[in-house]
Design a protein around this motif. Structure first.
Motif, PDB file in Angstrom:
ATOM      1  N   VAL A 186       0.841  -1.202   0.000  1.00 40.12           N
ATOM      2  CA  VAL A 186       0.000   0.000   0.000  1.00 40.12           C
ATOM      3  C   VAL A 186       0.869   1.243   0.000  1.00 40.12           C
ATOM      4  CG1 VAL A 186      -1.753   1.286   1.290  1.00 40.12           C
ATOM      5  CG2 VAL A 186      -1.858  -1.216   1.174  1.00 40.12           C
ATOM      6  N   ALA A 187       0.535   2.195  -0.889  1.00 46.94           N
ATOM      7  CA  ALA A 187       1.327   3.420  -1.043  1.00 46.94           C
ATOM      8  C   ALA A 187       0.906   4.513  -0.076  1.00 46.94           C
ATOM      9  CB  ALA A 187       1.216   3.930  -2.476  1.00 46.94           C
ATOM     10  N   ALA A 188      -0.358   4.497   0.364  1.00 44.87           N
ATOM     11  CA  ALA A 188      -0.868   5.532   1.273  1.00 44.87           C
ATOM     12  C   ALA A 188      -2.130   5.016   1.936  1.00 44.87           C
ATOM     13  CB  ALA A 188      -1.160   6.827   0.518  1.00 44.87           C
ATOM     14  N   GLY A 189      -2.447   5.588   3.101  1.00 46.50           N
ATOM     15  CA  GLY A 189      -3.642   5.174   3.828  1.00 46.50           C
ATOM     16  C   GLY A 189      -4.351   6.356   4.446  1.00 46.50           C
ATOM     17  N   VAL A 190      -5.681   6.251   4.541  1.00 46.70           N
ATOM     18  CA  VAL A 190      -6.496   7.253   5.215  1.00 46.70           C
ATOM     19  C   VAL A 190      -7.523   6.522   6.075  1.00 46.70           C
ATOM     20  CG1 VAL A 190      -8.045   9.242   4.982  1.00 46.70           C
ATOM     21  CG2 VAL A 190      -6.265   8.854   3.262  1.00 46.70           C
ATOM     22  N   ALA A 191      -7.701   6.978   7.306  1.00 48.81           N
ATOM     23  CA  ALA A 191      -8.700   6.406   8.214  1.00 48.81           C
ATOM     24  C   ALA A 191      -9.565   7.531   8.760  1.00 48.81           C
ATOM     25  CB  ALA A 191      -8.032   5.648   9.356  1.00 48.81           C
ATOM     26  N   ILE A 192     -10.874   7.388   8.621  1.00 42.76           N
ATOM     27  CA  ILE A 192     -11.818   8.418   9.056  1.00 42.76           C
ATOM     28  C   ILE A 192     -12.706   7.853  10.152  1.00 42.76           C
ATOM     29  CG2 ILE A 192     -13.669   9.980   8.333  1.00 42.76           C
ATOM     30  CD1 ILE A 192     -11.651   8.344   5.637  1.00 42.76           C
ATOM     31  N   ILE A 211      -8.254  10.997  10.450  1.00 41.23           N
ATOM     32  CA  ILE A 211      -9.210  12.097  10.618  1.00 41.23           C
ATOM     33  C   ILE A 211     -10.236  11.700  11.672  1.00 41.23           C
ATOM     34  CG2 ILE A 211     -10.951  13.536   9.504  1.00 41.23           C
ATOM     35  CD1 ILE A 211      -9.510  13.059   6.849  1.00 41.23           C
ATOM     36  N   ASN A 212     -10.371  12.506  12.710  1.00 43.18           N
ATOM     37  CA  ASN A 212     -11.369  12.254  13.754  1.00 43.18           C
ATOM     38  C   ASN A 212     -11.953  13.561  14.252  1.00 43.18           C
ATOM     39  OD1 ASN A 212      -9.684   9.542  14.122  1.00 43.18           O
ATOM     40  ND2 ASN A 212     -11.630   9.267  15.188  1.00 43.18           N
ATOM     41  N   ALA A 213     -13.155  13.483  14.816  1.00 45.83           N
ATOM     42  CA  ALA A 213     -13.783  14.619  15.492  1.00 45.83           C
ATOM     43  C   ALA A 213     -13.926  14.279  16.969  1.00 45.83           C
ATOM     44  CB  ALA A 213     -15.145  14.922  14.886  1.00 45.83           C
ATOM     45  N   ILE A 214     -13.648  15.246  17.812  1.00 45.31           N
ATOM     46  CA  ILE A 214     -13.746  15.011  19.251  1.00 45.31           C
ATOM     47  C   ILE A 214     -15.188  14.752  19.676  1.00 45.31           C
ATOM     48  CG2 ILE A 214     -13.374  16.077  21.517  1.00 45.31           C
ATOM     49  CD1 ILE A 214     -10.946  17.506  20.318  1.00 45.31           C
ATOM     50  N   ASP A 215     -16.161  15.324  18.944  1.00 39.28           N
ATOM     51  CA  ASP A 215     -17.565  15.157  19.331  1.00 39.28           C
ATOM     52  C   ASP A 215     -18.219  13.931  18.699  1.00 39.28           C
ATOM     53  OD1 ASP A 215     -17.950  15.880  16.676  1.00 39.28           O
ATOM     54  OD2 ASP A 215     -19.390  17.481  17.099  1.00 39.28           O
ATOM     55  N   ASP A 216     -17.445  13.037  18.122  1.00 37.08           N
ATOM     56  CA  ASP A 216     -17.973  11.825  17.476  1.00 37.08           C
ATOM     57  C   ASP A 216     -18.785  11.009  18.486  1.00 37.08           C
ATOM     58  OD1 ASP A 216     -18.268   9.230  16.312  1.00 37.08           O
ATOM     59  OD2 ASP A 216     -16.473   9.551  15.113  1.00 37.08           O
ATOM     60  N   LEU A 241      -2.130  13.365  11.882  1.00 37.68           N
ATOM     61  CA  LEU A 241      -3.372  13.339  12.653  1.00 37.68           C
ATOM     62  C   LEU A 241      -4.129  14.642  12.447  1.00 37.68           C
ATOM     63  CD1 LEU A 241      -5.097  11.832  14.800  1.00 37.68           C
ATOM     64  CD2 LEU A 241      -3.728  13.008  16.541  1.00 37.68           C
ATOM     65  N   ALA A 242      -5.359  14.548  11.978  1.00 35.25           N
ATOM     66  CA  ALA A 242      -6.205  15.720  11.752  1.00 35.25           C
ATOM     67  C   ALA A 242      -7.447  15.583  12.632  1.00 35.25           C
ATOM     68  CB  ALA A 242      -6.603  15.834  10.284  1.00 35.25           C
ATOM     69  N   VAL A 243      -7.508  16.376  13.698  1.00 36.76           N
ATOM     70  CA  VAL A 243      -8.605  16.290  14.666  1.00 36.76           C
ATOM     71  C   VAL A 243      -9.343  17.621  14.706  1.00 36.76           C
ATOM     72  CG1 VAL A 243      -9.211  15.891  17.082  1.00 36.76           C
ATOM     73  CG2 VAL A 243      -7.318  14.633  16.050  1.00 36.76           C
TER      74      VAL A 243
END
Length: 342
Positions: free
Chosen positions: A159-165, A263-268, A288-290
């Motif tokens: 795998v060349a790249a990964g994203v997790a939402i 990628i995550n939101a604190i209010d999830d 990490l993008a929060v």
């Protein structure tokens, strides 16, 4: 890192962010073909794609993994599947075993740590398309699977790249969190879908004989009871705690060597804030993008009357920065951002 997402006025509530797209995008709109892959254990996986795949190093393939109970028809999958070709990506969606309304052949199904199936599929795709870079994008359960797979593989994977939402990276914490307050309503809905899927599988007498009693209501009281009765024993875990420990991706994030965006939101309402990792728990290749708000796989900006789906820009931008976008696409995208800002 705090990401740049801001919710649309009137859509800031975490539950609205979570459910809005199900009403705004109620019907699937991207048609796909389907190919079945027969697996070594006698089961099979479905791969959906809007256009036939080809071996082309200038058009990387993005393989999408959906969330619990999801499919190629999920709004978040449809939206990303629609926009990725505009950035010169090919796109395909892997259905986890038994998803998409078609029961799989074995008593087992899929789970939050099920990294073997996408790894097997990626290897099969690389045999057919050896020159084409492959990136993984996972939503919710699929996001945890992506992170676990990349952590297990270190720098040795395909795998060349990964994203997790909106990934539940700590299953112990998240199983407790979703069983509280209004979040329990989502839990009940998802467990209901899982029970119906098992009932469909149980129409096969041989599979039914291998399953616990589907009429025992306690099995479906919450995720911990469900995972204790079904997920853990059907997938080779000692018990539910062994499953939550071994399937959680958070302890493996420091081992990832592939460029990866979380990628995550604190209010999830699905994800316990403590499950979101600190920077010290990440390897140098993980970004990490929060955001404070965004709900679960929501991240809807713009306005109520003209909503914009932030993930459908953020994800292609990140993938393009890793595997490279054609210059003309970068220029067009930069121009569109300037126009939107005015």
């Amino acid at each position: 890192m705090i990401n740049s997402f801001s919710p649309a006025p009137g859509l800031g509530n975490r539950h609205i962010q979570t459910v809005f797209s199900r009403f705004h995008r109620a019907s699937p709109w991207v048609a796909t073909g389907c190919r079945w892959f027969n697996m070594p254990d006698g089961d099979r996986l479905a791969l959906h794609f809007p256009s036939p795949l080809r071996d082309d190093p200038s058009c990387p393939l993005v393989l999408i993994l959906h969330g619990l109970g999801g499919s190629v028809e999920s709004p978040y999958v449809q939206g990303l599947m629609e926009v990725l070709p505009n950035y010169h990506f090919q796109v395909a969606v892997m259905h986890f075993r038994g998803c998409g309304g078609v029961p799989n052949r074995l008593p087992r199904a899929y789970h939050s740590g099920d990294s073997e199936d996408p790894r097997w599929l990626v290897n099969e795709l690389k045999k057919e398309f050896p020159l084409t870079p492959i990136a993984l994008v996972g939503f919710s359960l699929g996001g945890n699977v992506v992170l676990k797979m990349l952590g297990e593989d270190g720098g040795c994977g395909q795998v060349a790249a990964g994203v997790a939402i909106s990934a539940p990276m700590d299953l112990h914490a998240c199983s407790r969190y979703i069983n509280t307050g209004l979040s329990h309503l989502y839990e009940r809905h998802l467990i209901g879908e899982l029970r119906q899927s098992l009932l469909n599988k149980a129409k096969d007498p041989q599979i039914a004989a291998a399953l616990p009693d589907l009429n025992y209501r306690s099995h479906f009281a919450d995720f911990r009871h469900f995972d204790s009765a079904f997920t853990a024993p059907l997938h080779g875990f000692r018990d539910v705690d062994d499953y939550y420990t071994r399937a959680s991706s958070k302890p493996l994030l420091k081992d990832i060597r592939t460029p990866t965006l979380i990628i995550n939101a604190i209010d999830d309402p699905f994800i316990c804030p403590s499950a979101i990792p600190a920077s010290s728990e990440l390897s140098s290749t993980v970004e990490l993008a929060v955001s404070e708000r965004g709900g679960h796989v929501g991240f809807i900006g713009g306005s109520v009357w003209n909503p914009s789906y932030w993930l459908e820009k953020k994800i292609p931008h990140f993938l393009g920065s890793v595997v490279g976008l054609p210059k003309e696409v970068q220029q067009e995208d930069s121009l569109s951002q300037v126009l939107e800002s005015h």
